[in-house]
Motif scaffolding. Structure first.
Motif: not given
Length: 132
Positions: A23-45, A97-101
């Motif tokens: 995670r690379i935050d900026s002065n304006a915002a912070s990134i949190s609660h990240l996870y990858l979910h497996r789907t029939p098509e591949g993976m979603d971030l 959705p990610l373009p690859m697994t």
């Protein structure tokens, strides 16, 4: 009668393990609660962005996502947008959705770019970083 369960709730076995997040935050915002979910098509971030400044309001900018293989080679990258649930919220959610697994040991780098972007659209374009 009691009904349990919800189609929107994912089971823990749908959550992908073994992929690292940077995670690379900026002065304006912070990134949190990240996870990858497996789907029939591949993976979603999925994740959340929280405004650092006190108060409520829009979070300027966009996210830059880079997919990296276990050897450190950049595979794909895209600029994506995020959405607040309502005008009173001080945080936003994103999903893409990610373009690859990704294989175990891969990484996803998520960078908040505080500059404005209005041309991202609903379907981000994944590009090969070696092509530019």
């Amino acid at each position: 009668m009691f009904i349990s369960g919800c189609a929107a709730i994912q089971s823990s076995r749908d959550i992908v393990k073994g992929v690292n997040f940077e995670r690379i935050d900026s002065n304006a915002a912070s990134i949190s609660h990240l996870y990858l979910h497996r789907t029939p098509e591949g993976m979603d971030l999925h994740g959340e962005l929280k405004r650092k400044l006190a108060g409520r309001g829009a979070i300027p900018g966009h996210l830059h996502v880079t997919l990296i293989d276990p050897q450190g080679q950049m595979l794909k990258e895209a600029d994506i947008d995020y959405k607040r649930h309502n005008a009173q919220s001080n945080h936003a959610h994103f999903s893409i959705p990610l373009p690859m697994t990704l294989e175990t040991g891969s990484s996803i780098r998520i960078t908040h770019m505080a500059s404005e972007r209005n041309d991202l659209g609903d379907h981000p374009q994944w590009i090969d970083p070696s092509a530019h």
